[in-house]
Design an enzyme around this catalytic site. Sequence first.
Site, mmCIF file in Angstrom:
data_model
loop_
_atom_site.group_PDB
_atom_site.id
_atom_site.type_symbol
_atom_site.label_atom_id
_atom_site.label_comp_id
_atom_site.label_asym_id
_atom_site.label_seq_id
_atom_site.Cartn_x
_atom_site.Cartn_y
_atom_site.Cartn_z
ATOM 1 N N LYS A 1 23.432 9.491 80.842
ATOM 2 C CA LYS A 1 24.389 9.428 80.732
ATOM 3 C C LYS A 1 25.447 9.861 81.118
ATOM 4 C CE LYS A 1 23.342 9.359 76.211
ATOM 5 N NZ LYS A 1 23.899 9.799 74.757
ATOM 6 N N LYS B 1 17.296 0.436 76.228
ATOM 7 C CA LYS B 1 16.851 0.593 74.656
ATOM 8 C C LYS B 1 17.865 0.830 73.903
ATOM 9 C CE LYS B 1 17.789 5.028 73.514
ATOM 10 N NZ LYS B 1 18.120 5.967 72.832
ATOM 11 N N LYS C 1 22.440 3.235 69.764
ATOM 12 C CA LYS C 1 24.137 3.748 69.337
ATOM 13 C C LYS C 1 25.080 3.111 69.791
ATOM 14 C CE LYS C 1 22.475 7.162 66.544
ATOM 15 N NZ LYS C 1 22.466 8.467 66.418
HETATM 16 P P1 ATP Z 1 21.671 6.985 71.726
HETATM 17 O O1 ATP Z 1 22.033 5.636 71.915
HETATM 18 O O2 ATP Z 1 23.895 6.865 72.149
HETATM 19 O O3 ATP Z 1 21.295 7.656 72.536
HETATM 20 P P2 ATP Z 1 19.824 7.684 70.106
HETATM 21 O O4 ATP Z 1 20.258 6.889 69.232
HETATM 22 O O5 ATP Z 1 19.024 7.744 71.271
HETATM 23 O O6 ATP Z 1 21.685 7.523 71.437
HETATM 24 P P3 ATP Z 1 19.506 9.923 68.449
HETATM 25 O O7 ATP Z 1 20.266 9.362 67.351
HETATM 26 O O8 ATP Z 1 19.454 11.314 68.406
HETATM 27 O O9 ATP Z 1 20.330 9.397 70.187
HETATM 28 O O10 ATP Z 1 17.635 9.722 68.048
HETATM 29 C C1 ATP Z 1 16.946 9.914 67.082
HETATM 30 C C2 ATP Z 1 16.036 9.322 67.009
HETATM 31 O O11 ATP Z 1 15.710 8.189 67.235
HETATM 32 C C3 ATP Z 1 15.318 10.011 67.966
HETATM 33 O O12 ATP Z 1 13.867 10.769 67.206
HETATM 34 C C4 ATP Z 1 15.178 8.662 69.208
HETATM 35 O O13 ATP Z 1 14.338 8.918 70.138
HETATM 36 C C5 ATP Z 1 15.270 8.213 68.381
HETATM 37 N N1 ATP Z 1 15.871 6.735 69.141
HETATM 38 C C6 ATP Z 1 16.574 6.203 69.269
HETATM 39 N N2 ATP Z 1 16.521 4.913 69.969
HETATM 40 C C7 ATP Z 1 15.034 4.398 70.134
HETATM 41 C C8 ATP Z 1 14.383 3.484 69.927
HETATM 42 N N3 ATP Z 1 15.925 2.256 70.613
HETATM 43 N N4 ATP Z 1 13.498 2.841 70.121
HETATM 44 C C9 ATP Z 1 13.018 3.730 69.660
HETATM 45 N N5 ATP Z 1 13.235 5.709 69.275
HETATM 46 C C10 ATP Z 1 14.463 5.003 69.516
#
Ligand code: ATP
Length: 347
Positions: free
Chosen positions: A123, A207, A210
């Site tokens: 980040k 990955k 969002k």
């Molecule tokens: P950012 O993408 O902005 O870093 P994020 O989506 O990773 O945000 P959170 O919204 O807090 O962060 O994640 C919520 C849950 O979704 C967590 O358990 C995370 O591990 C899961 N998650 C997020 N992205 C993925 C992905 N691409 N594949 C599988 N699990 C995911």
Amino acid sequence: MSAPVAANPAFTPRIFSGIQPSGGMTLGNYLGALKRFAEKQDEGIETIYCVVDLHAITVWQDPEKLRHQTREITAAYLASGIDPARSIIFNQSQVTGHAELAWILNCVARIGWMYRMTQFKDKTAGKNAENSSLGLLAYPSLMAADILLYHTTQVPVGEDQKQHLELTRDIAAKFNHDYGVDFFPITEPLIEGSATRVMSLRDGTKKMSKSDPSDASRINLTDDADTIAKKIRKATTDPNPLPETLEGLKDRPEARNLVNIYAALEGSTPEAVIREFAGAQFGTFKPRLADLAVAKLSPITEAMNRYMQDPAEIDRILGEGAARADAIASPILAKTKEIVGMINSRR
Ligand code: ATP
Ligand code: LTN
């Protein structure tokens, strides 16, 4: 980092997890987290699901958007089958114990542990890390507080959160060691299934996120059927057909990602998907994947939209959940303060 410590069987099983209201939900969030949260309700274990708004503000959030996104994540929880009668659903900032325990854990955890977190490095990559918020650095300590405040034993998350959960174990173990107690459980991560790491549709080594600037890189839970089909059609792939065996996906991250997504949506395995589509071109596979994604996601999108029509009801659910969460958290926080040596003469 210390070696893993065995989970303590003395604690009553309890599941906790959270999602940040820092943007819309993606297919990655759905398959890696949300879908599994709902499934956990059937396992006879207490389940607590949080919208982690204190985590979201570690990077700038427009206040109106934060409120909207907090309701939207709550709507996604409800739409994916999390039942407020069976699970506790609330937003983090309504239970003050999260911030209070985080402070105590800030004084247990070491700064060096925080600098080593890959999420912090990602980040701040390409930016001046010195200029990021202090909260972004301390983020994992707040996450440890979320988990330990409920004496949580199991945490369902995606693969990207593994390092944070290891740190939570280290913080719990250090607290127990420093104060000579066996008070906090050593929590188990639950990273299961074929979609623990859904990758970007534009770059199979990144990955799905969002916060990716490219909307084409992800499927949002709010996308309509046409948008989903278009994004899948345009997803980056290599020119070869799907292989005959799973081995054949080894150096093909984009193809592997689409196969994993198909398996997770269908509730089968990547092996079964490869068996069905062995030798197929992407021109055949992608439309099938798009149909499956639309069939699985559109009922959730519709239900989310329905819940979003009634924000007062969402706020009521969050308030009721917060009161129930607080009832579990308060005695654990009070005991923590007592262990640390703090006087509470108001009781
Ligand atoms: P950012 O993408 O902005 O870093 P994020 O989506 O990773 O945000 P959170 O919204 O807090 O962060 O994640 C919520 C849950 O979704 C967590 O358990 C995370 O591990 C899961 N998650 C997020 N992205 C993925 C992905 N691409 N594949 C599988 N699990 C995911
Ligand atoms: N850091 C997590 C969100 C999160 C979380 C938690 C997950 C905050 N607190 C407690 C599980 C348990 C992320 O997905 N980015």
